[in-house]
Design an enzyme around this catalytic site. Structure first.
Site, short mmCIF file in Angstrom:
data_model
loop_
_atom_site.label_atom_id
_atom_site.label_comp_id
_atom_site.label_asym_id
_atom_site.label_seq_id
_atom_site.Cartn_x
_atom_site.Cartn_y
_atom_site.Cartn_z
N LYS A 97 -89.03 -118.18 -96.14
CA LYS A 97 -89.68 -117.55 -94.97
C LYS A 97 -90.85 -117.48 -95.30
O LYS A 97 -91.09 -116.58 -96.20
CB LYS A 97 -88.93 -117.34 -94.01
CG LYS A 97 -89.40 -116.84 -92.69
CD LYS A 97 -88.83 -115.63 -92.13
CE LYS A 97 -90.14 -114.63 -92.32
NZ LYS A 97 -90.43 -113.14 -91.05
N ASP A 120 -92.83 -119.04 -89.72
CA ASP A 120 -92.43 -118.22 -88.94
C ASP A 120 -93.79 -117.20 -87.81
O ASP A 120 -93.99 -116.15 -88.25
CB ASP A 120 -91.30 -116.73 -89.34
CG ASP A 120 -91.27 -115.98 -88.63
OD1 ASP A 120 -91.50 -115.87 -86.98
OD2 ASP A 120 -91.09 -114.83 -88.56
N LYS A 127 -95.03 -117.87 -84.65
CA LYS A 127 -94.40 -117.25 -83.72
C LYS A 127 -95.24 -117.22 -82.28
O LYS A 127 -95.95 -116.54 -81.77
CB LYS A 127 -93.84 -114.95 -83.16
CG LYS A 127 -92.65 -114.93 -84.58
CD LYS A 127 -92.51 -113.19 -84.07
CE LYS A 127 -91.79 -112.66 -84.77
NZ LYS A 127 -92.02 -113.34 -86.31
N ASP A 161 -98.10 -119.22 -76.07
CA ASP A 161 -100.49 -119.92 -75.58
C ASP A 161 -99.98 -120.34 -74.16
O ASP A 161 -98.21 -120.90 -74.29
CB ASP A 161 -100.98 -120.27 -76.80
CG ASP A 161 -102.44 -120.08 -76.73
OD1 ASP A 161 -102.58 -120.02 -75.64
OD2 ASP A 161 -102.89 -118.86 -77.92
N THR A 165 -102.38 -125.57 -76.11
CA THR A 165 -102.47 -124.85 -77.63
C THR A 165 -101.34 -125.22 -78.38
O THR A 165 -101.35 -125.15 -79.43
CB THR A 165 -102.62 -123.39 -76.77
OG1 THR A 165 -103.96 -123.91 -76.18
CG2 THR A 165 -103.34 -122.91 -78.27
N THR A 213 -86.85 -107.57 -81.42
CA THR A 213 -86.33 -105.86 -82.19
C THR A 213 -87.10 -104.61 -82.13
O THR A 213 -85.58 -103.52 -82.16
CB THR A 213 -85.12 -106.25 -83.21
OG1 THR A 213 -85.94 -106.31 -84.26
CG2 THR A 213 -84.33 -107.83 -83.36
N ARG A 247 -79.12 -105.80 -93.97
CA ARG A 247 -79.13 -105.16 -95.60
C ARG A 247 -77.88 -105.34 -95.95
O ARG A 247 -76.73 -104.90 -95.44
CB ARG A 247 -79.19 -103.04 -95.62
CG ARG A 247 -80.69 -103.67 -94.96
CD ARG A 247 -82.21 -103.40 -96.03
NE ARG A 247 -82.97 -103.25 -95.75
CZ ARG A 247 -83.86 -104.28 -95.20
NH1 ARG A 247 -83.39 -105.62 -95.30
NH2 ARG A 247 -84.87 -104.09 -95.10
N ARG A 299 -87.26 -107.80 -98.58
CA ARG A 299 -86.98 -106.54 -99.29
C ARG A 299 -86.24 -106.67 -100.25
O ARG A 299 -85.58 -106.11 -101.27
CB ARG A 299 -87.88 -105.35 -98.56
CG ARG A 299 -89.49 -105.41 -98.79
CD ARG A 299 -89.94 -104.57 -97.58
NE ARG A 299 -88.63 -104.94 -96.33
CZ ARG A 299 -88.90 -103.92 -95.22
NH1 ARG A 299 -89.70 -102.06 -94.98
NH2 ARG A 299 -88.19 -104.59 -93.28
#
Ligand code: C5P
Length: 242
Positions: free
Chosen positions: A36, A63, A65, A68, A72, A127, A188, A218
């Site tokens: 991603k 990604d 997002k 508009d 566009t 979120t 996680r 991460r």
């Protein structure tokens, strides 16, 4: 818990460093279904950076997002589709005309360029926003209700699915059915540090609830051995739904 099929693992390459992104993509390729790239990478490296990662041969979820006016967003979706991303996203809050324009633009560009049509995914309520934030924005419904309303709109406008928190999987699956793609960050493993994710879930739990894609950054990219971390997570997913 319903029997779930194995969700596909996407690693989030949240970096402005193009070489690091390519290195990380190469390191984890055996265990992940794709990568991603988000606003951070795109703002620093632009379409050329995306092409470089696409050229590595793994599916890329772009990604960005988009949100508009329909014209566009349609233009941005055409450009993102031509880059070869297999999945891209737009804010469901952009409204029906914008969502339909995004779906049409992806289909038209894919047909013209003989590449596969990317999945067009909606972002419902970020979120990072809670009920208090929604009230401040003049939205009276609870977050969960607003998420369902926007997912419903996205589905009616022809989008393929939505990004959602692991805690929203069960309600969205029930509401939108088995074919609606649920892309789930906020994951996680039990052995990783939470970082800034607050309401997270383990890969196995999210898989059992019925996620289609798990987006994990991460715990993989920040690990001493990213390849081993990705392999361990892929193993946990397989065990959970096996
Ligand atoms: O490093 P980590 O696993 O937290 O990365 C999760 C990825 O998913 C990041 O790219 C983050 O921007 C994204 N994301 C998220 N929560 C959302 C939507 C996207 O963590 N609600």
């Amino acid at each position: 818990m319903t029997a779930a099929t194995s969700p596909r693992l996407l690693v989030a390459l949240d970096t402005i460093d193009r070489n690091a992104a390519v290195r990380q993509a190469q390191a984890v390729r055996r265990s992940v279904a794709g990568v991603k790239l988000g606003l951070e990478f795109f703002t620093a490296n632009g379409p050329a950076g995306v092409r470089e990662v696409v050229a590595e041969g793994q599916p890329v979820f772009l990604d960005l997002k988009f949100h508009d006016i329909p014209n566009t967003v349609a233009g941005a979706v055409r450009a993102a589709t031509a880059l070869g991303s297999f999945m891209l996203n737009v804010h469901a809050g952009g409204g029906a005309a914008m969502l339909r324009a995004a779906v049409d633009a992806a289909a038209e560009t894919a047909a013209k360029t003989a590449i596969g049509r990317p999945l067009v995914i909606g972002v419902t309520i970020l979120t990072s926003l809670g009920d208090g934030d929604l009230t401040e924005l003049g939205l009276r419904d609870a977050t969960g209700d607003q998420v369902l309303r926007l997912a419903d709109l996205a589905q009616r406008c022809g989008l393929d699915g939505v990004v959602c928190s692991p805690h929203e999987i069960t309600a969205l699956r029930r509401h939108c059915g088995p074919d609606f793609t649920l892309v789930v960050p906020g994951i996680r493993p039990a052995w990783a540090t939470a970082g800034d994710q607050k309401r997270f879930m383990t890969p196995g739990e999210a898989a059992q609830r019925g996620a289609d894609y798990l987006v994990i950054g991460r715990p993989i990219t920040g690990a001493d051995d990213p390849a081993a971390a990705a392999e361990r997570i892929a193993g946990e997913i397989a065990d959970a739904v096996g």
